[in-house]
Design a protein around this motif. Structure first.
Motif, mmCIF file in Angstrom:
data_model
loop_
_atom_site.group_PDB
_atom_site.id
_atom_site.type_symbol
_atom_site.label_atom_id
_atom_site.label_comp_id
_atom_site.label_asym_id
_atom_site.label_seq_id
_atom_site.Cartn_x
_atom_site.Cartn_y
_atom_site.Cartn_z
ATOM 1 N N ALA A 1 78.134 34.122 5.272
ATOM 2 C CA ALA A 1 77.140 33.374 6.051
ATOM 3 C C ALA A 1 75.909 33.001 5.242
ATOM 4 C CB ALA A 1 76.721 34.180 7.288
ATOM 5 N N GLY A 2 75.705 33.657 4.077
ATOM 6 C CA GLY A 2 74.525 33.369 3.259
ATOM 7 C C GLY A 2 73.436 34.418 3.369
ATOM 8 N N LYS A 3 73.755 35.559 3.977
ATOM 9 C CA LYS A 3 72.754 36.614 4.176
ATOM 10 C C LYS A 3 72.229 37.155 2.845
ATOM 11 C CE LYS A 3 75.519 39.373 6.360
ATOM 12 N NZ LYS A 3 76.764 38.585 6.209
ATOM 13 N N SER A 4 73.154 37.515 1.960
ATOM 14 C CA SER A 4 72.729 38.118 0.689
ATOM 15 C C SER A 4 71.924 37.144 -0.151
ATOM 16 C CB SER A 4 73.953 38.601 -0.098
ATOM 17 O OG SER A 4 74.600 39.653 0.578
ATOM 18 N N THR A 5 72.333 35.879 -0.137
ATOM 19 C CA THR A 5 71.581 34.870 -0.890
ATOM 20 C C THR A 5 70.166 34.757 -0.369
ATOM 21 O OG1 THR A 5 73.565 33.591 -1.411
ATOM 22 C CG2 THR A 5 71.464 32.434 -1.542
ATOM 23 N N LEU A 6 70.017 34.648 0.950
ATOM 24 C CA LEU A 6 68.686 34.522 1.536
ATOM 25 C C LEU A 6 67.851 35.766 1.248
ATOM 26 C CD1 LEU A 6 66.747 32.808 3.188
ATOM 27 C CD2 LEU A 6 67.673 33.870 5.260
ATOM 28 N N PHE A 7 68.472 36.923 1.340
ATOM 29 C CA PHE A 7 67.780 38.174 1.058
ATOM 30 C C PHE A 7 67.267 38.188 -0.379
ATOM 31 C CE2 PHE A 7 67.449 42.805 0.511
ATOM 32 C CZ PHE A 7 66.889 43.170 1.718
ATOM 33 N N ASN A 8 68.078 37.711 -1.308
ATOM 34 C CA ASN A 8 67.664 37.663 -2.711
ATOM 35 C C ASN A 8 66.585 36.621 -2.959
ATOM 36 O OD1 ASN A 8 69.260 39.751 -3.779
ATOM 37 N ND2 ASN A 8 71.051 38.411 -3.903
ATOM 38 N N VAL A 9 66.599 35.535 -2.189
ATOM 39 C CA VAL A 9 65.521 34.546 -2.289
ATOM 40 C C VAL A 9 64.215 35.148 -1.775
ATOM 41 C CG1 VAL A 9 64.668 32.345 -1.390
ATOM 42 C CG2 VAL A 9 67.019 32.518 -2.199
ATOM 43 N N ILE A 10 64.288 35.851 -0.650
ATOM 44 C CA ILE A 10 63.090 36.462 -0.073
ATOM 45 C C ILE A 10 62.499 37.497 -1.022
ATOM 46 C CG2 ILE A 10 62.254 37.952 1.797
ATOM 47 C CD1 ILE A 10 64.333 36.546 3.621
ATOM 48 N N SER A 11 63.364 38.274 -1.679
ATOM 49 C CA SER A 11 62.870 39.307 -2.591
ATOM 50 C C SER A 11 62.614 38.768 -3.994
ATOM 51 C CB SER A 11 63.861 40.483 -2.648
ATOM 52 O OG SER A 11 65.140 40.068 -3.062
ATOM 53 N N ASN A 12 62.778 37.455 -4.165
ATOM 54 C CA ASN A 12 62.408 36.761 -5.403
ATOM 55 C C ASN A 12 63.323 37.107 -6.577
ATOM 56 O OD1 ASN A 12 60.880 34.752 -6.480
ATOM 57 N ND2 ASN A 12 58.990 35.937 -6.665
ATOM 58 N N ILE A 13 64.573 37.450 -6.277
ATOM 59 C CA ILE A 13 65.558 37.595 -7.345
ATOM 60 C C ILE A 13 65.817 36.230 -7.973
ATOM 61 C CG2 ILE A 13 67.934 38.270 -7.917
ATOM 62 C CD1 ILE A 13 66.108 40.605 -7.185
ATOM 63 N N PHE A 14 65.871 35.204 -7.120
ATOM 64 C CA PHE A 14 65.876 33.827 -7.613
ATOM 65 C C PHE A 14 65.161 32.940 -6.613
ATOM 66 C CE2 PHE A 14 69.346 33.692 -4.717
ATOM 67 C CZ PHE A 14 70.350 34.558 -5.143
ATOM 68 N N ASP B 1 63.713 44.734 16.632
ATOM 69 C CA ASP B 1 62.920 44.038 17.639
ATOM 70 C C ASP B 1 63.399 42.605 17.800
ATOM 71 O OD1 ASP B 1 60.891 46.207 18.007
ATOM 72 O OD2 ASP B 1 60.503 45.769 15.901
ATOM 73 N N LYS B 2 63.843 42.029 16.696
ATOM 74 C CA LYS B 2 64.383 40.665 16.725
ATOM 75 C C LYS B 2 65.526 40.576 15.727
ATOM 76 C CE LYS B 2 62.285 37.160 14.781
ATOM 77 N NZ LYS B 2 61.262 36.151 14.448
ATOM 78 N N VAL B 3 66.395 39.600 15.953
ATOM 79 C CA VAL B 3 67.558 39.409 15.100
ATOM 80 C C VAL B 3 67.678 37.930 14.755
ATOM 81 C CG1 VAL B 3 70.066 39.668 14.899
ATOM 82 C CG2 VAL B 3 68.741 41.361 16.186
ATOM 83 N N VAL B 4 67.953 37.639 13.481
ATOM 84 C CA VAL B 4 68.212 36.281 13.012
ATOM 85 C C VAL B 4 69.674 36.223 12.586
ATOM 86 C CG1 VAL B 4 67.653 34.537 11.265
ATOM 87 C CG2 VAL B 4 65.826 35.943 12.267
ATOM 88 N N VAL B 5 70.380 35.192 13.056
ATOM 89 C CA VAL B 5 71.808 35.080 12.775
ATOM 90 C C VAL B 5 72.080 33.852 11.917
ATOM 91 C CG1 VAL B 5 74.133 35.067 13.756
ATOM 92 C CG2 VAL B 5 72.235 36.070 15.062
ATOM 93 N N LEU B 6 72.795 34.060 10.815
ATOM 94 C CA LEU B 6 73.221 32.962 9.950
ATOM 95 C C LEU B 6 74.715 32.738 10.102
ATOM 96 C CD1 LEU B 6 71.429 33.728 6.536
ATOM 97 C CD2 LEU B 6 70.572 32.363 8.453
ATOM 98 N N ASP B 7 75.127 31.493 9.933
ATOM 99 C CA ASP B 7 76.546 31.156 9.844
ATOM 100 C C ASP B 7 76.689 29.956 8.935
ATOM 101 O OD1 ASP B 7 79.305 31.290 10.353
ATOM 102 O OD2 ASP B 7 79.162 29.810 11.966
ATOM 103 N N GLN B 8 77.524 30.107 7.910
ATOM 104 C CA GLN B 8 77.735 29.051 6.921
ATOM 105 C C GLN B 8 76.411 28.530 6.358
ATOM 106 O OE1 GLN B 8 80.504 26.063 8.349
ATOM 107 N NE2 GLN B 8 81.794 27.608 9.316
ATOM 108 N N GLY B 9 75.498 29.468 6.117
ATOM 109 C CA GLY B 9 74.241 29.135 5.459
ATOM 110 C C GLY B 9 73.125 28.662 6.361
ATOM 111 N N GLU B 10 73.409 28.437 7.639
ATOM 112 C CA GLU B 10 72.398 27.920 8.557
ATOM 113 C C GLU B 10 72.025 28.951 9.610
ATOM 114 O OE1 GLU B 10 72.720 23.738 9.857
ATOM 115 O OE2 GLU B 10 74.693 23.734 8.893
ATOM 116 N N LYS B 11 70.783 28.916 10.059
ATOM 117 C CA LYS B 11 70.377 29.781 11.164
ATOM 118 C C LYS B 11 70.938 29.212 12.463
ATOM 119 C CE LYS B 11 66.326 29.779 13.274
ATOM 120 N NZ LYS B 11 64.871 29.887 13.536
ATOM 121 N N ILE B 12 71.694 30.035 13.199
ATOM 122 C CA ILE B 12 72.272 29.569 14.457
ATOM 123 C C ILE B 12 71.645 30.243 15.671
ATOM 124 C CG2 ILE B 12 74.474 28.948 13.392
ATOM 125 C CD1 ILE B 12 75.633 31.539 14.661
ATOM 126 N N ALA B 13 70.877 31.312 15.448
ATOM 127 C CA ALA B 13 70.238 31.985 16.579
ATOM 128 C C ALA B 13 69.110 32.866 16.082
ATOM 129 C CB ALA B 13 71.252 32.822 17.361
#
Length: 261
Positions: A41-54, A220-232
């Motif tokens: 879904a792109g979770k790990s990529t986004l996580f690495n962007v947030i933590s400035n790995i790339f 408290d809140k949840v963000v859901v990704l699917d195929q790289g996009e936020k769906i919920a």
């Protein structure tokens, strides 16, 4: 709503592959936010962007009113952001205590020459580092293992060790990457209680996790990704009842029928 972390229209491409597409969400101070989605879904990529790995290909990351995606990655700890890794990043030949002391490097100022000469300031900072490291080990329940070699610990203890080291940075934002991966039921329950205790101490948390029970019970809140996009995005209950989320995890009725055939 006050925002501690603000993800603005983030897209990340690797060559012709778009891993994240125009993702936006924010986290308020004191929240536990879960980032979930099916495999790929792109979770790990986004996580690495947030933590400035790339850096993101497009978009911006803001933390505590500072734009972080344009900064060198080594600046993140001093800003108040720390993280754990799905693939454990402990120093296996060092002791448990020494591993946590490594996380305290942003809290000390001793230079190389002072360390070599063992100046009084160096000794004072070393005592400070040991004391603070022991406090973090006590917090996660590893103080009795402080002299053990890290490589001798079982997986559950290693997860706690990496958590203690991340806490040693004394972050405002803690990023947890699959912190419950490989843990048994009891260890997962204890980890959930520990994460809530961390939040109660004033630390905001973003957790990427496959364990849905853990996410739905502590977030408290949840963000859901699917195929790289936020769906919920919403409370755990709202997300659980979201049709797009149900389809992403379970497939549409047509897809399920085709799978049976």
């Amino acid at each position: 709503m006050e925002k501690l972390l603000d993800i603005k229209n983030v897209t990340k491409r690797f060559g012709g592959v778009t891993a994240n597409k125009n993702v936006s969400f924010s986290i308020a101070p004191g929240q536990i936010c879960g980032l979930i989605g099916p495999n790929g879904a792109g979770k790990s990529t986004l996580f690495n962007v947030i933590s400035n790995i790339f850096p993101p290909t497009e978009g911006e990351i803001w933390f505590n009113n500072t734009r972080t995606d344009t900064l060198p990655s080594y600046k993140m700890a001093s800003l108040g952001i720390s993280r754990t890794f799905q693939n454990l990043q402990v120093f296996k030949n060092m002791t448990v205590l020494e591993n946590v002391m490594v996380g305290l490097h942003t809290r000390t100022t001793t230079g190389f020459a002072a360390a070599i000469l063992r100046l009084p300031k160096t000794r004072k900072e070393e005592r400070f580092a040991r004391e603070r490291a022991m406090e973090h080990l006590a917090f996660v329940g590893l103080e009795d293992l402080h002299d053990a070699i890290a490589g001798s610990l079982p997986l559950g203890k290693l997860r706690l060790l990496e958590l203690a080291r991340a806490l040693a940075v004394e972050p405002k934002l803690l990023l947890l990457d699959e912190i419950a991966a490989g843990l048994n039921h009891n260890e997962t329950h204890e980890m959930a209680e520990l994460i809530e205790k961390i939040r109660d101490n004033g630390i905001t948390i973003l957790v990427v996790e496959h364990d849905m029970d853990l996410v739905m019970n502590i977030c408290d809140k949840v963000v859901v990704l699917d195929q790289g996009e936020k769906i919920a995005e919403g409370t755990p209950k709202e997300v659980q009842n979201n049709e797009r989320v149900i389809e992403a995890y379970l497939g549409t009725s047509d897809e399920k029928e085709a799978a049976v055939l």
